[in-house]
Motif scaffolding. Structure first.
Motif, PDB file in Angstrom:
ATOM      1  N   LEU A   1       0.840  -1.188   0.000  1.00  0.00           N
ATOM      2  CA  LEU A   1       0.000   0.000   0.000  1.00  0.00           C
ATOM      3  C   LEU A   1       0.875   1.238   0.000  1.00  0.00           C
TER       4      LEU A   1
ATOM      5  N   THR B   1      -7.597  -0.763  -1.891  1.00  0.00           N
ATOM      6  CA  THR B   1      -8.470   0.090  -1.123  1.00  0.00           C
ATOM      7  C   THR B   1      -7.992   0.314   0.310  1.00  0.00           C
ATOM      8  N   LEU B   2      -8.451   1.404   0.885  1.00  0.00           N
ATOM      9  CA  LEU B   2      -8.168   1.723   2.281  1.00  0.00           C
ATOM     10  C   LEU B   2      -9.202   1.137   3.241  1.00  0.00           C
ATOM     11  N   VAL B   3     -10.194   0.457   2.716  1.00  0.00           N
ATOM     12  CA  VAL B   3     -11.359   0.108   3.518  1.00  0.00           C
ATOM     13  C   VAL B   3     -11.019  -0.781   4.703  1.00  0.00           C
TER      14      VAL B   3
ATOM     15  N   LYS C   1     -13.220   5.959  -3.231  1.00  0.00           N
ATOM     16  CA  LYS C   1     -12.098   6.636  -3.883  1.00  0.00           C
ATOM     17  C   LYS C   1     -10.778   6.332  -3.201  1.00  0.00           C
ATOM     18  N   SER C   2     -10.821   5.508  -2.166  1.00  0.00           N
ATOM     19  CA  SER C   2      -9.613   5.182  -1.399  1.00  0.00           C
ATOM     20  C   SER C   2      -8.879   6.448  -0.979  1.00  0.00           C
ATOM     21  N   THR C   3      -9.635   7.385  -0.460  1.00  0.00           N
ATOM     22  CA  THR C   3      -9.066   8.677  -0.078  1.00  0.00           C
ATOM     23  C   THR C   3      -9.623   9.111   1.275  1.00  0.00           C
TER      24      THR C   3
ATOM     25  N   ASN D   1     -14.253   5.677   0.934  1.00  0.00           N
ATOM     26  CA  ASN D   1     -13.647   4.372   0.653  1.00  0.00           C
ATOM     27  C   ASN D   1     -13.712   4.027  -0.823  1.00  0.00           C
TER      28      ASN D   1
ATOM     29  N   ARG E   1     -12.696   2.370  10.310  1.00  0.00           N
ATOM     30  CA  ARG E   1     -13.495   1.843   9.202  1.00  0.00           C
ATOM     31  C   ARG E   1     -14.965   2.182   9.400  1.00  0.00           C
TER      32      ARG E   1
ATOM     33  N   ARG F   1     -13.629  10.153   5.154  1.00  0.00           N
ATOM     34  CA  ARG F   1     -13.067   9.187   4.223  1.00  0.00           C
ATOM     35  C   ARG F   1     -14.071   8.839   3.147  1.00  0.00           C
TER      36      ARG F   1
ATOM     37  N   ALA G   1      -4.737   6.462  -1.598  1.00  0.00           N
ATOM     38  CA  ALA G   1      -4.058   5.169  -1.589  1.00  0.00           C
ATOM     39  C   ALA G   1      -3.917   4.644  -3.004  1.00  0.00           C
TER      40      ALA G   1
END
Length: 127
Positions: A2, A28-30, A76-78, A74, A53, A72, A24
């Protein structure tokens, strides 16, 4: 692996606003809790804010409560850090980090337990 990339830093005057982004790559950052930390010149790194989360679960350092908002996206992974009413003492390099899902329960302690770190973005608040 990551990778996290911060953006949005810059030079602003006291009282103005900035929005930092932590994007990221790869996946994903989820699955992670995400935290923002900052380090001023010559000072130790300190936690700014954390978002789990779970939607709506956030923590803030006392110094930024009521002025900063973490969120967040998720899809957009941002992760974002909206910073309002900025003060000269907010001047620092801001880092985002991804860590264990329950990290926000321990924030701002145990920052060395975060798994991934970005390279930082500089925020300067000066008149």
């Amino acid at each position: 692996q990551l990778q996290l990339v911060e953006s949005g830093g810059g030079l602003v005057q006291p009282g103005e606003s900035l929005r930092l982004s932590c994007a990221a790559s790869v996946f994903t950052l989820v699955y992670f809790a995400i935290a923002w930390f900052r380090q001023a010149l010559g000072k130790e790194r300190k936690g700014v804010s954390c978002i789990s989360r779970r939607v709506g679960s956030t923590n803030y350092a006392d110094s930024v409560k009521g002025r900063f908002t973490i969120s967040r996206d998720n899809a957009k992974s941002t992760v974002y850090l909206q910073m309002n009413s900025l003060k000269p003492e907010d001047t620092a390099i801001y880092y985002c980090a991804a860590g264990p899902m329950n990290y926000c329960d321990y924030f701002p302690s145990y920052s060395n337990g975060m798994d991934y770190w970005g390279k930082g973005t500089l925020v300067t608040v000066s008149s």
